[in-house]
Design a protein around this motif. Structure first.
Motif, short mmCIF file in Angstrom:
data_model
loop_
_atom_site.label_atom_id
_atom_site.label_comp_id
_atom_site.label_asym_id
_atom_site.label_seq_id
_atom_site.Cartn_x
_atom_site.Cartn_y
_atom_site.Cartn_z
N GLN A 1 -10.44 -11.00 13.94
CA GLN A 1 -9.84 -11.87 12.92
C GLN A 1 -9.67 -11.17 11.58
N THR A 2 -10.49 -10.15 11.33
CA THR A 2 -10.38 -9.41 10.07
C THR A 2 -10.06 -7.95 10.40
N ASP A 3 -9.92 -7.14 9.37
CA ASP A 3 -9.72 -5.71 9.57
C ASP A 3 -11.03 -4.94 9.47
N ASP A 4 -12.17 -5.64 9.47
CA ASP A 4 -13.47 -4.97 9.34
C ASP A 4 -13.73 -3.98 10.46
N ASP A 5 -13.41 -4.34 11.70
CA ASP A 5 -13.68 -3.47 12.84
C ASP A 5 -12.47 -2.65 13.26
N SER A 6 -11.28 -3.14 12.98
CA SER A 6 -10.07 -2.43 13.40
C SER A 6 -8.88 -2.92 12.57
N PRO A 7 -8.15 -2.00 11.93
CA PRO A 7 -7.00 -2.40 11.13
C PRO A 7 -5.76 -2.60 11.99
N TRP A 8 -4.77 -3.27 11.42
CA TRP A 8 -3.46 -3.35 12.07
C TRP A 8 -2.77 -2.01 11.87
N VAL A 9 -2.29 -1.41 12.97
CA VAL A 9 -1.62 -0.12 12.93
C VAL A 9 -0.15 -0.35 13.29
N PRO A 10 0.78 0.08 12.42
CA PRO A 10 2.20 -0.14 12.72
C PRO A 10 2.60 0.41 14.08
N ARG B 1 -7.01 8.43 9.77
CA ARG B 1 -6.97 9.65 8.93
C ARG B 1 -6.01 9.49 7.76
N GLU B 2 -4.81 8.96 8.05
CA GLU B 2 -3.79 8.84 7.01
C GLU B 2 -4.16 7.83 5.93
N HIS B 3 -5.10 6.91 6.24
CA HIS B 3 -5.48 5.87 5.28
C HIS B 3 -6.93 5.98 4.82
N GLY B 4 -7.56 7.12 5.08
CA GLY B 4 -8.92 7.35 4.63
C GLY B 4 -9.96 6.44 5.27
N LEU B 5 -9.69 6.01 6.51
CA LEU B 5 -10.61 5.13 7.23
C LEU B 5 -11.42 5.95 8.25
N THR B 6 -12.63 5.53 8.49
CA THR B 6 -13.46 6.15 9.52
C THR B 6 -13.25 5.40 10.83
#
Length: 179
Positions: free
Chosen positions: A39-48, A167-172
């Motif tokens: 439901q959130t981006d805490d565990d996984s972001p939306w990737v285009p 990598r492109e968005h500075g996320l681990t």
């Protein structure tokens, strides 16, 4: 006379130490259960994923070439013609979806099963698009409008898709996504 199945006992909430001769192996080798917040981006972001879609990656299993995600087509649109080389199980979460090759429309709560060897073109006509939860196995081959092979995507492609975005968005990258 057929017996009637009964639900297992559930009168108390407690952890029960179930006998298991291989518990030590399970504890040492199993990646264990986990929860991924979709439901959130805490565990996984939306990737285009193209111009009108995004993917929220939920799990990668390299041993079985399986992967799970939520596909979000953000408005009316198409995900190109593709051929499945493995099994796909999806549930429509929001909006509606259909395949040009079939006469049904998937609506929220509906189950979509795709078997290896089928090719189809995913379309949503819904003004708000659709969100589909999917559990997929094996490669998916994409083709252009002239039936020319374009790309094969599998668990490794999806991992690369996710990790490149991180990598492109500075996320681990989240280790919970890897089974």
């Amino acid at each position: 006379m057929a017996s009637q199945m009964k639900a297992p006992p559930s009168s108390r909430r407690q952890i029960v130490d179930v006998p298991n001769n291989y518990k030590h192996l399970v504890e040492r080798l199993s990646p264990g259960g986990r929860y991924i917040d979709a439901q959130t981006d805490d565990d996984s972001p939306w990737v285009p994923f193209g111009d009108n879609a995004a993917i929220k990656h939920l799990a990668f299993d390299v041993r079985q070439n399986q992967y799970s995600n939520i596909l979000w087509v953000k408005g009316p649109g198409t995900i190109g013609t593709h051929l499945h080389r493995g099994t796909v199980t999806m549930v429509t979460l929001e909006g509606s979806v259909r395949y040009l090759e079939y006469d049904w429309v998937g609506t929220p709560g509906g189950l979509i099963l795709e078997t290896p060897g089928e090719s189809h073109t995913l379309v949503t006509d819904h003004p708000e698009g659709c969100k589909l939860f999917g559990w997929m196995q094996g490669p998916i081959e994409f083709y252009d409008e002239d039936a020319n092979f374009v790309e094969s995507v599998d668990v490794w492609w999806f991992i690369n898709h996710y990790e490149t975005h991180c990598r492109e968005h500075g996320l681990t990258p989240n280790p919970k996504l890897y089974l």
